[in-house]
Design an enzyme around this catalytic site. Structure first.
Site, mmCIF file in Angstrom:
data_model
loop_
_atom_site.group_PDB
_atom_site.id
_atom_site.type_symbol
_atom_site.label_atom_id
_atom_site.label_comp_id
_atom_site.label_asym_id
_atom_site.label_seq_id
_atom_site.Cartn_x
_atom_site.Cartn_y
_atom_site.Cartn_z
ATOM 1 N N LYS A 240 60.721 -10.051 43.814
ATOM 2 C CA LYS A 240 61.496 -10.802 42.700
ATOM 3 C C LYS A 240 61.224 -12.188 43.035
ATOM 4 O O LYS A 240 61.271 -12.748 44.209
ATOM 5 C CB LYS A 240 63.017 -10.525 43.077
ATOM 6 N N ARG A 314 65.958 4.042 41.103
ATOM 7 C CA ARG A 314 65.752 5.566 40.476
ATOM 8 C C ARG A 314 65.145 6.346 41.214
ATOM 9 O O ARG A 314 65.343 7.619 41.194
ATOM 10 C CB ARG A 314 65.214 5.392 39.142
#
Length: 461
Positions: A240, A314
């Site tokens: 990120k 996820r």
């Protein structure tokens, strides 16, 4: 009961609070008398929503408080508006004039009184409020403490709340309620069938783990709560940018919210067989980090191609959901700080929820509006499922384009639930970016009060 409340029968003198809509201000001022109308006019007080006016007595002491509610028909009024009362000077107060949802008003005050003080040397006491007779003080206290638990966990930085500490919070809650606890750590995740949890957490010096407990009568309906517990998310090898990493201590907000809801369920003694499942990892960068293009076989047996290591939540949920689904519960709820796409679509205040169960969706939406914990149902749109296609595996865990990111994430998770009667996915933000009444900047509980209302109606004690 929280110390911000005093018992209804307290003998301590309390300053009256008059909560008024704008069209009732004139009558309230007339009833107060003693120059209150002149004081309000001089102060420019018009009873706008959240406005406060301290009314002095003849001797200069605090005689009363006027609290503005704005227009009676204002749809944009903050549901936890009474959280503004937590900014009053230190004193004991009582609600003298009020018409509306009294329990929600009291809860708003409690939530506005929250402070995260773990790293502060001192904290000044704030105002206290008399708990009126005739309300369910225990329920208000339980709701406030559940939200406090969520906020405390989300606000704690990752150096003090890694995977081990997340699991410790799960265990502490289980122990308080006599639940049966189990924890799977490190390489044992592979031997016990959680390869995706292991892959995501392998690069951290803090071992990944799965914490779980069961509570309640085995004969009661099975309800399973699954919470994403990413202690910190660097993005992995798809690292990120720095501004996107600043709030990643909150990436365990799903786990925190699940624990808050579980606490509510167990304290209320709802007639359910509760299971809580929290995969806890840190998504770090090292030579053994999982890579874009890797393929793993999930607990369910589906092969998963890694499209981007920054979509790690996820993956750990996929194994956890397959585990939860094994016993075919009546309901699985998973909660996760899953996608930025959800924030783009609905902002920070309105979490999207996904389910195939129309009744559950309707009940949850109605409950959310009633208790000031709103949700918005989003579609599990079957045509978008093809966006998760992989040429080398059963599924890619991210979509092939930039559209419908929250929906495709939910569609990916749906592949790992098949036996449960109903499933609900909540893509929560778990954070308040700007102060609002009852909601200070920082970690936040979302969806759990609405879900608690639904479960309380379906499975009363």
């Amino acid at each position: 009961m929280l110390t911000i409340f005093a018992a209804a029968d307290t003998t301590e003198a309390a300053v009256p609070i008059h909560a008024v809509h704008d069209d009732g201000l004139e009558a309230t001022l007339a009833a107060l008398g003693g120059g209150a109308d002149a004081w309000a006019a001089a102060s420019g007080f018009k009873a706008e929503a959240g406005a406060l006016l301290l009314v002095p007595g003849a001797d200069g002491s605090l005689r009363a408080v006027l609290f503005g509610l704005g227009r009676a028909d204002d749809p944009a009024r903050a549901p936890l508006l009474f959280g503004r009362l937590a900014t009053l000077p230190k004193a004991l107060y009582r609600l003298a004039t009020f018409a509306g949802d009294l329990p929600l008003a009291l809860l708003g005050f409690a939530l506005g009184s929250y402070r995260f003080s773990r790293y502060l040397k001192t904290r000044e006491d704030g105002p206290r409020l008399v708990m009126p007779a005739g309300v369910d003080a225990r329920e208000i206290d339980a709701l406030a403490r559940a939200v406090y638990l969520v906020r405390d966990l989300v606000n704690t930085p990752a150096n003090d709340l890694g995977p081990e500490e997340i699991a410790a919070a799960v265990r502490a809650l289980a122990d308080r309620h006599g639940a049966d606890y189990d924890e799977i750590v490190g390489d044992d995740l592979l031997s016990r069938g959680f390869p995706l949890v292991h892959a995501v957490g392998a690069a951290s010096t803090r071992a990944p783990r799965l914490a779980t407990f069961t509570w309640g009568d085995e004969a009661d309906p099975k309800i399973t709560l699954v919470g994403k517990g990413v202690a910190f998310d660097t993005g992995g090898l798809n690292i990120k940018p720095d501004n996107s990493m600043l709030l990643m201590k909150k990436d365990m907000g799903g786990a925190a919210n699940v624990l808050g809801l579980a606490q509510l369920i167990m304290e209320a003694g709802l007639r359910v067989r509760l299971r809580v499942v929290v995969p806890a990892v840190e998504n770090s960068i090292a030579g053994n980090a999982f890579r874009p293009g890797d393929v793993f076989t999930s607990r369910k047996g589906l092969t998963v191609e890694i499209g981007n290591t920054d979509a790690e939540g996820r993956l750990i949920l996929a194994d956890a959901l397959a585990f939860a689904d094994d016993e075919a519960p009546a309901l699985i709820v998973d909660m996760a700080t899953l996608t930025g796409a959800a924030r783009v679509a609905l902002g920070p205040d309105l979490p999207p929820v996904y389910t195939h169960d129309d009744k559950l969706a309707g009940d949850l939406a109605a409950a959310g509006l009633a208790v000031g914990d709103p949700v918005w149902r989003m579609p599990l749109w079957p045509p978008y499922d093809k966006l998760l296609a992989s040429k080398i595996a059963d599924v890619n865990h991210i979509s092939s384009g930039g559209f419908a990111g929250s929906i495709t994430a939910a569609l990916f998770l749906a592949r790992f639930v098949g036996k449960a009667t109903a499933w609900l996915h909540a893509d929560v933000f778990a954070w308040v970016p700007a102060d609002k009444p009852g909601q200070p900047v920082g970690g936040e509980a979302q969806v759990i009060r609405a879900l608690y209302e639904v479960l309380k109606a379906r499975y009363p004690r």
